[in-house]
Design a protein around this motif. Structure first.
Motif, PDB file in Angstrom:
ATOM      1  N   HIS A   1      -6.320  -1.673  -3.970  1.00 26.25           N
ATOM      2  CA  HIS A   1      -7.344  -1.265  -4.943  1.00 26.25           C
ATOM      3  C   HIS A   1      -7.031   0.168  -5.399  1.00 26.25           C
TER       4      HIS A   1
ATOM      5  N   ALA B   1     -14.631   2.852  -3.415  1.00 25.50           N
ATOM      6  CA  ALA B   1     -13.885   1.589  -3.542  1.00 25.50           C
ATOM      7  C   ALA B   1     -14.627   0.471  -2.811  1.00 25.50           C
ATOM      8  N   MET B   2     -15.145   0.769  -1.620  1.00 25.19           N
ATOM      9  CA  MET B   2     -15.902  -0.242  -0.868  1.00 25.19           C
ATOM     10  C   MET B   2     -17.143  -0.673  -1.666  1.00 25.19           C
TER      11      MET B   2
ATOM     12  N   VAL C   1      -8.666  -2.503   6.228  1.00 25.45           N
ATOM     13  CA  VAL C   1      -8.400  -2.184   4.825  1.00 25.45           C
ATOM     14  C   VAL C   1      -7.444  -3.197   4.198  1.00 25.45           C
TER      15      VAL C   1
ATOM     16  N   PHE D   1      -8.942   3.047  -3.920  1.00 23.63           N
ATOM     17  CA  PHE D   1      -8.604   3.227  -2.502  1.00 23.63           C
ATOM     18  C   PHE D   1      -7.255   3.950  -2.367  1.00 23.63           C
TER      19      PHE D   1
ATOM     20  N   LEU E   1     -16.263  -2.922  -4.638  1.00 28.94           N
ATOM     21  CA  LEU E   1     -15.946  -4.309  -4.259  1.00 28.94           C
ATOM     22  C   LEU E   1     -17.206  -5.083  -3.873  1.00 28.94           C
TER      23      LEU E   1
ATOM     24  N   GLN F   1       0.852  -1.207   0.000  1.00 25.82           N
ATOM     25  CA  GLN F   1       0.000   0.000   0.000  1.00 25.82           C
ATOM     26  C   GLN F   1       0.881   1.247   0.000  1.00 25.82           C
TER      27      GLN F   1
ATOM     28  N   LEU G   1      -9.623  -4.010   0.893  1.00 20.00           N
ATOM     29  CA  LEU G   1      -9.228  -3.047  -0.152  1.00 20.00           C
ATOM     30  C   LEU G   1      -7.800  -3.261  -0.655  1.00 20.00           C
TER      31      LEU G   1
ATOM     32  N   TYR H   1     -12.776   6.310  -0.707  1.00 19.95           N
ATOM     33  CA  TYR H   1     -12.839   5.103   0.133  1.00 19.95           C
ATOM     34  C   TYR H   1     -14.229   4.461   0.003  1.00 19.95           C
TER      35      TYR H   1
END
Ligand SMILES: C=CC1=C(C)c2cc3[nH]c(cc4nc(cc5[nH]c(cc1n2)c(C)c5CCC(=O)O)C(CCC(=O)O)=C4C)c(C)c3C=C
Ligand code: FE2
Length: 387
Positions: free
Chosen positions: A307, A171-172, A272, A310, A175, A77, A304, A168
């Motif tokens: 991603h 992205a959630m 995350v 993210f 998914l 990350q 995440l 954020y």
């Protein structure tokens, strides 16, 4: 602007099975994790609990490959964030500071000093604030800042919590959508948010905003997802005998199954990155519970990790923090207003948190003395004729 650094905070996890006991010892030695009235009890109790828990915990880590993937994912990350920041013209060094295992926060801070960082963004990889997670790391950073004059020269800004960040949430939602669309009948799905729990007393007595932030976060994710599906929020990973936030994930899954739910999409909401609570607890333990209770399709939304939407959200948070007026560690604790961190603040006269704790400690000592006196028949109260 001078040299810029971003410090990513996370909890850390054992890299291999031999690390499990010392990792657990570090975790339970933290007064933000076990809140005890007596400081001297912390280490003996941490040793006792970590020793007792090691075998079970090792078995769980063995099931996911013999260690936690948290370090590797957090470092990935960090690299992705560095590249994303470079794309928008921001050159920054990224540092990973774990609370209970390598690379420790202290190691990251030593590197930040060695690299002569002049402007630092402190970014916890916990979207929601809890005393037990971001709060504990801020507490440690405050102490490191107090002890090191070189750190006091660094201009820094702390991001308290960021669960409302639009990237954020997107992205959630993305998914979740991907997982829903793999079900044979997506319109019949039930969305099940599972958050890491904390003891109920953290919220009700210490004023931890965690539960409120988790609830608001799940609401915002559902809004962003924009699908008319029922959803439930529950709390997992309970440790020890005290009551934690309810409903508990295991019970809530069984209740839904008994109400006739057949398709469950589980969303890990406070993490995350993939780690033991997603890979073992949800994927193995809760899947078994669900299938036994009659759930036919059990799907878990991936964490995440890296991603791209993210990572862009993390970069946006960093850029905003660099542009905005600095937020200090003590300001964060004031912003999360009613929060009582443990152990307490430095001593001040008046009705302060410190005073309340000392009152509690003295009352506890008095109570113990009274019990001893009642049991033995000897003591101060007998001496003055009151007993
Ligand atoms: C939002 C995230 C987390 C909260 C809140 C949290 C609170 C909390 N956790 C424990 C006890 C344990 N946590 C353990 C591991 C662990 N916890 C989180 C996140 C939160 N914890 C992470 C990211 C990890 C690391 C997982 C990994 O992959 O290694 C463990 C060790 C694992 C185990 O033995 O089950 C314990 C124990 C408490 C007591 C607490 C609140 C007071
Ligand atoms: Fe935990």
């Amino acid at each position: 602007m001078g040299r810029v650094g971003v410090l990513l905070l996370n909890l850390g996890g054992p890299d291999k099975l031999e690390d499990v006991q010392p990792f657990l010892f570090n975790l339970f030695s933290d007064p933000e994790i076990i809140r005890l009235p007596f400081r001297w009890l912390q280490k003996p109790l941490a040793w006792f609990i970590s020793t007792r828990r090691t075998q079970t915990s090792q078995e769980n880590y063995r099931k996911i490959g013999g260690g936690s993937p948290l370090r590797q994912i957090t470092e990935a990350q960090g690299e992705a964030l560095k590249a994303q920041l470079a794309e928008v013209g921001e050159q920054a060094n990224i540092y990973v500071g774990m609370r209970y295992w390598h690379p420790y926060t202290e190691e990251a801070i030593a590197q930040i000093v060695a690299d002569k960082i002049e402007k630092l963004v402190v970014l916890p990889l916990y979207p929601q604030f809890s005393i037990s997670t971001s709060g504990s790391s801020y507490r440690l950073l405050e102490q490191l800042w107090r002890e090191n004059p070189k750190l006091q020269q660094i201009e820094y800004s702390v991001i308290a919590s960021w669960y409302k960040q639009p990237g954020y949430l997107q992205a959630m939602a993305e998914l979740i959508r991907q997982e829903l669309d793999q079900l044979p009948n997506p319109d019949e799905a039930h969305i099940f948010f599972s958050a890491h729990g904390v003891p109920k007393s953290y919220v009700e007595e210490a004023g931890d905003p965690y539960q409120q932030e988790i609830e608001e976060c799940t609401h915002l994710i559902m809004q962003t997802l924009n699908r008319p599906l029922p959803h439930t929020l529950a709390y997992q990973s309970r440790v020890g005998p005290v009551e934690w936030l309810q409903p508990y994930t295991e019970q809530a899954i069984q209740d839904l199954a008994h109400q006739g739910v057949k398709n469950l999409v589980v969303v890990p909401v406070s993490f995350v990155s993939e780690h033991i609570e997603t890979l073992e607890e949800i994927d193995i333990e809760y899947r078994e519970v669900a299938e036994e209770a009659g759930i036919e399709n059990f799907r878990r939304v991936p964490a995440l990790n890296v991603h791209p939407v993210f990572i862009k959200a993390l970069a946006d948070l960093t850029v905003d923090a660099l542009k905005s007026p600095s937020i200090s560690l003590s300001q964060v604790n004031q912003m999360k207003k009613k929060v009582k961190m443990y152990p307490q603040e430095r001593w001040e006269w008046g009705i302060t948190t410190s005073a309340e704790v000392w009152n509690g400690r003295v009352a506890m000592l008095g109570f113990i003395a009274l019990m001893i006196e009642i049991l033995t028949g000897h003591g101060l109260l007998h001496a003055v004729g009151l007993l």
